[in-house]
Write a protein that holds these residues in place. Structure first.
Motif, PDB file in Angstrom:
ATOM      1  N   MET A 121       7.152  -9.309  -2.702  1.00  0.00           N
ATOM      2  CA  MET A 121       6.181 -10.435  -2.897  1.00  0.00           C
ATOM      3  C   MET A 121       4.861 -10.084  -2.350  1.00  0.00           C
ATOM      4  O   MET A 121       3.801 -10.672  -3.017  1.00  0.00           O
ATOM      5  N   LEU A 122       4.866  -9.663  -1.061  1.00  0.00           N
ATOM      6  CA  LEU A 122       3.513  -9.477  -0.213  1.00  0.00           C
ATOM      7  C   LEU A 122       2.828  -8.496  -1.082  1.00  0.00           C
ATOM      8  O   LEU A 122       1.583  -8.576  -1.057  1.00  0.00           O
ATOM      9  N   SER A 123       3.458  -7.485  -1.561  1.00  0.00           N
ATOM     10  CA  SER A 123       2.758  -6.462  -2.538  1.00  0.00           C
ATOM     11  C   SER A 123       2.164  -6.666  -3.638  1.00  0.00           C
ATOM     12  O   SER A 123       1.550  -5.783  -4.287  1.00  0.00           O
ATOM     13  N   VAL A 170      -0.054   2.576  -1.157  1.00  0.00           N
ATOM     14  CA  VAL A 170      -1.411   2.012  -1.198  1.00  0.00           C
ATOM     15  C   VAL A 170      -1.896   0.908  -1.794  1.00  0.00           C
ATOM     16  O   VAL A 170      -2.452   0.005  -1.223  1.00  0.00           O
ATOM     17  N   SER A 171      -1.366   0.682  -3.000  1.00  0.00           N
ATOM     18  CA  SER A 171      -1.362  -0.490  -3.584  1.00  0.00           C
ATOM     19  C   SER A 171      -0.862  -1.773  -3.060  1.00  0.00           C
ATOM     20  O   SER A 171      -1.444  -2.970  -2.846  1.00  0.00           O
ATOM     21  N   GLY A 172       0.417  -1.645  -2.353  1.00  0.00           N
ATOM     22  CA  GLY A 172       0.880  -2.851  -1.734  1.00  0.00           C
ATOM     23  C   GLY A 172       0.433  -2.951  -0.412  1.00  0.00           C
ATOM     24  O   GLY A 172       0.318  -4.267  -0.171  1.00  0.00           O
ATOM     25  N   ALA A 173      -0.287  -2.149   0.275  1.00  0.00           N
ATOM     26  CA  ALA A 173      -1.156  -2.158   1.231  1.00  0.00           C
ATOM     27  C   ALA A 173      -2.084  -3.058   1.004  1.00  0.00           C
ATOM     28  O   ALA A 173      -2.420  -3.982   1.822  1.00  0.00           O
ATOM     29  N   ALA A 174      -3.098  -2.863  -0.139  1.00  0.00           N
ATOM     30  CA  ALA A 174      -4.142  -3.384  -0.335  1.00  0.00           C
ATOM     31  C   ALA A 174      -3.724  -4.836  -0.777  1.00  0.00           C
ATOM     32  O   ALA A 174      -4.448  -5.860  -0.235  1.00  0.00           O
ATOM     33  N   GLN A 199      -3.997 -11.039   0.881  1.00  0.00           N
ATOM     34  CA  GLN A 199      -3.068 -12.358   1.127  1.00  0.00           C
ATOM     35  C   GLN A 199      -3.414 -12.613   2.428  1.00  0.00           C
ATOM     36  O   GLN A 199      -3.394 -13.740   2.659  1.00  0.00           O
ATOM     37  N   VAL A 200      -3.570 -11.765   3.211  1.00  0.00           N
ATOM     38  CA  VAL A 200      -3.669 -12.234   4.569  1.00  0.00           C
ATOM     39  C   VAL A 200      -5.173 -12.771   4.886  1.00  0.00           C
ATOM     40  O   VAL A 200      -5.405 -13.857   5.386  1.00  0.00           O
ATOM     41  N   ILE A 201      -6.068 -12.208   3.857  1.00  0.00           N
ATOM     42  CA  ILE A 201      -7.498 -12.868   4.228  1.00  0.00           C
ATOM     43  C   ILE A 201      -7.515 -14.159   3.379  1.00  0.00           C
ATOM     44  O   ILE A 201      -8.193 -14.987   3.887  1.00  0.00           O
ATOM     45  N   GLU A 202      -6.666 -14.349   2.194  1.00  0.00           N
ATOM     46  CA  GLU A 202      -6.945 -15.563   1.742  1.00  0.00           C
ATOM     47  C   GLU A 202      -5.657 -16.523   1.659  1.00  0.00           C
ATOM     48  O   GLU A 202      -5.427 -17.153   0.931  1.00  0.00           O
ATOM     49  N   ARG A 209       3.374 -18.243  -2.078  1.00  0.00           N
ATOM     50  CA  ARG A 209       3.400 -17.026  -1.498  1.00  0.00           C
ATOM     51  C   ARG A 209       3.918 -16.816  -0.122  1.00  0.00           C
ATOM     52  O   ARG A 209       4.039 -17.862   0.586  1.00  0.00           O
ATOM     53  N   VAL A 210       4.467 -15.666   0.196  1.00  0.00           N
ATOM     54  CA  VAL A 210       5.116 -15.732   1.523  1.00  0.00           C
ATOM     55  C   VAL A 210       4.377 -15.989   2.702  1.00  0.00           C
ATOM     56  O   VAL A 210       4.847 -16.787   3.750  1.00  0.00           O
TER      57      VAL A 210
END
Length: 487
Positions: free
Chosen positions: A133-135, A173-177, A182-185, A198-199
């Motif tokens: 879900m995070l990715s 790479v896409s999952g990390a992006a 989500q961390v920023i928003e 979201r988680v």
């Protein structure tokens, strides 16, 4: 409510009969008797209980109450010989009430099924679920699909190991992006109904945990692309990661240009797949990237149209909020660009002419939906455009692959076919092709000239001359005995 009233009256009657149990005739003890109740369907505060009229010859039966709009309810009561069993009484009452309700068509099946949830999963499985879900696994799947499409459409041999390494590296790479996004928003996602589950918003994972996951996934993913594929693919993957997290994500709160930057992010994955297969970026790669870039506008603009209040509440700058006419016009304009790029593919010898013919009806209907969205600008037209965009892209990619011009399945193809597939027709002459073919089967050994006289004059020995000659010959001879040698 009438059921509750019936149960209350049954308990009252049971208590009354318990107190008068000793006065019952012996033949009546231990027999099943029917208690007839009359339940009023009116509210409890409006119930009017009248005096019971008991028949003279029925001394021990419950009197009938003359209550307006009452419904008879028969409840069996067992009078034990010695004492009243409350548990048996409750069971009989419950069975009777359930049967009566079932007869009225209001019975409900017992819910014996246990509904599984994420909290019921084991710890490791739950963590994997949160990572998916995070990715943003659906968005990541789309990125990987377009990357693999670029790999499959490139005019080069297919290698399974490179293909799998490219797929896994792109996924990480896409999952990390998406995790960094989500961390920023996190605080903004909590204000939108679409993203409030979201988680990170729910607190299933901490933001520090998400950052650690993103760093690990990005490092492993870029490393796999660099060491397992090639440098160009790794560079494109790292650039896309930085572009998405450092430019596109912050820009969403400041300018509507974020849509153009986000479309650029969506156009890079086909370049990665093409570069992974061929080692460079050809004309076909740019056509694929252009198709993906243009597809982003009608897809995202139609999606954002119906959730404009959510974006406005969270403070995001979107065309659908501030420039609604521009939003619909840009969508229509880029559907036309998609049609033009589809026609250019056979012109640049990337696909055959059938791709332009087969894709024309699909692109025309896509443009029609964008025109309808531009004219009406309502939720219905935007929803139609968004739903068709979900199937338009897979159809377009499938047609591109089926009408691919050059198919190279193995490295063992002869040189003439390989050169003819890579270079345009008429650019190679017959002499150059023959020269390349001869180089494949022949190995030339240069002449080695040893001035024996000069070496002897300077004090060189025969042993030194032999060692020098053998060293030079061994340096140019192949390590295997296969192949021809021309001396």
């Amino acid at each position: 409510m009438h059921r509750f009233t019936a149960i209350s009256r049954v308990w009252c009657e049971s208590a009354r009969r318990l107190t008068t149990h000793q006065s019952l005739p012996p033949k009546a003890q231990g027999h099943l008797q029917i208690v007839r109740l009359y339940v009023n369907k009116a509210p409890v505060d409006q119930l009017k209980v009248t005096a019971a009229k008991t028949q003279p010859d029925d001394k021990h039966a419950l009197g009938k109450q003359q209550v307006p709009h009452s419904v008879p309810l028969a409840v069996p009561v067992i009078v034990p010989p010695a004492a009243l069993d409350p548990k048996a009484l409750v069971n009989e009452i419950s069975k009777t009430i359930n049967l009566t309700s079932a007869a009225d068509g209001r019975s409900k099946k017992p819910k014996d099924e246990v509904v599984a949830s994420i909290t019921s999963l084991p710890g490791f499985s739950r963590l994997i679920y949160h990572y998916l879900m995070l990715s943003k696994i659906r968005l990541t799947s789309l990125v990987v699909m377009t990357t693999m499409a670029g790999y499959a459409m490139a005019p080069a041999p297919f290698e399974l190991s490179t293909f799998l390494l490219c797929a896994v590296g792109t996924t990480l790479v896409s999952g990390a992006a998406n995790s960094i996004n989500q961390v920023i928003e996190t605080s903004f996602d909590a204000q939108m109904p679409r993203t409030r589950n979201r988680v990170l918003v729910k607190g299933h994972l901490s933001r520090l945990h998400a950052v650690g996951f993103a760093l690990g996934a990005s490092s492993i993913g870029v490393g796999m692309l660099y060491f397992g594929v090639n440098e160009l693919t790794a560079f494109l993957g790292a650039a896309n990661l930085i572009l998405y997290t450092s430019i596109y994500t912050p820009m969403k709160r400041y300018s509507i240009l974020n849509t153009w930057v986000g479309s650029l992010v969506g156009g890079i994955p086909p370049l990665m797949g093409w570069a992974a297969c061929t080692g460079d970026i050809g004309v076909g790669a740019w056509i694929l990237a252009g198709l993906l870039y243009c597809w982003q506008f009608p897809h995202f603009n139609a999606l954002s149209w119906n959730i404009r209040p959510e974006y406005l509440k969270a403070g995001y700058k979107m065309m659908a909020n501030s420039h609604p006419k521009l939003c619909t016009l840009v969508s229509l304009r880029h559907t036309g660009y998609i049609t033009a790029l589809s026609l250019l593919a056979p012109a640049f010898d990337v696909t055959n002419v059938w791709f332009a013919v087969e894709s024309l009806p699909v692109n025309a209907y896509f443009a029609y939906l964008a025109w309808d969205f531009h004219q009406k600008a309502d939720s219905k037209s935007s929803r139609k455009l968004f739903r068709f965009s979900l199937i338009h892209l897979p159809i377009l990619m499938a047609l591109f692959l089926l009408n691919k011009k050059h198919w190279i399945f193995s490295q063992d193809k002869n040189t003439e076919e390989t050169l003819a597939a890579i270079a345009p027709e008429g650019t190679l002459d017959a002499e150059l092709i023959d020269e390349q073919k001869n180089k494949k089967d022949e190995y030339l050994v240069p002449n080695i000239v040893v001035e024996v006289g000069n070496l002897g004059a300077t004090g060189g020995s025969i042993k030194a001359i032999e060692d020098n000659l053998l060293t030079n010959v061994a340096s140019v001879l192949p390590t295997t005995t296969a192949g021809k040698q021309k001396l």
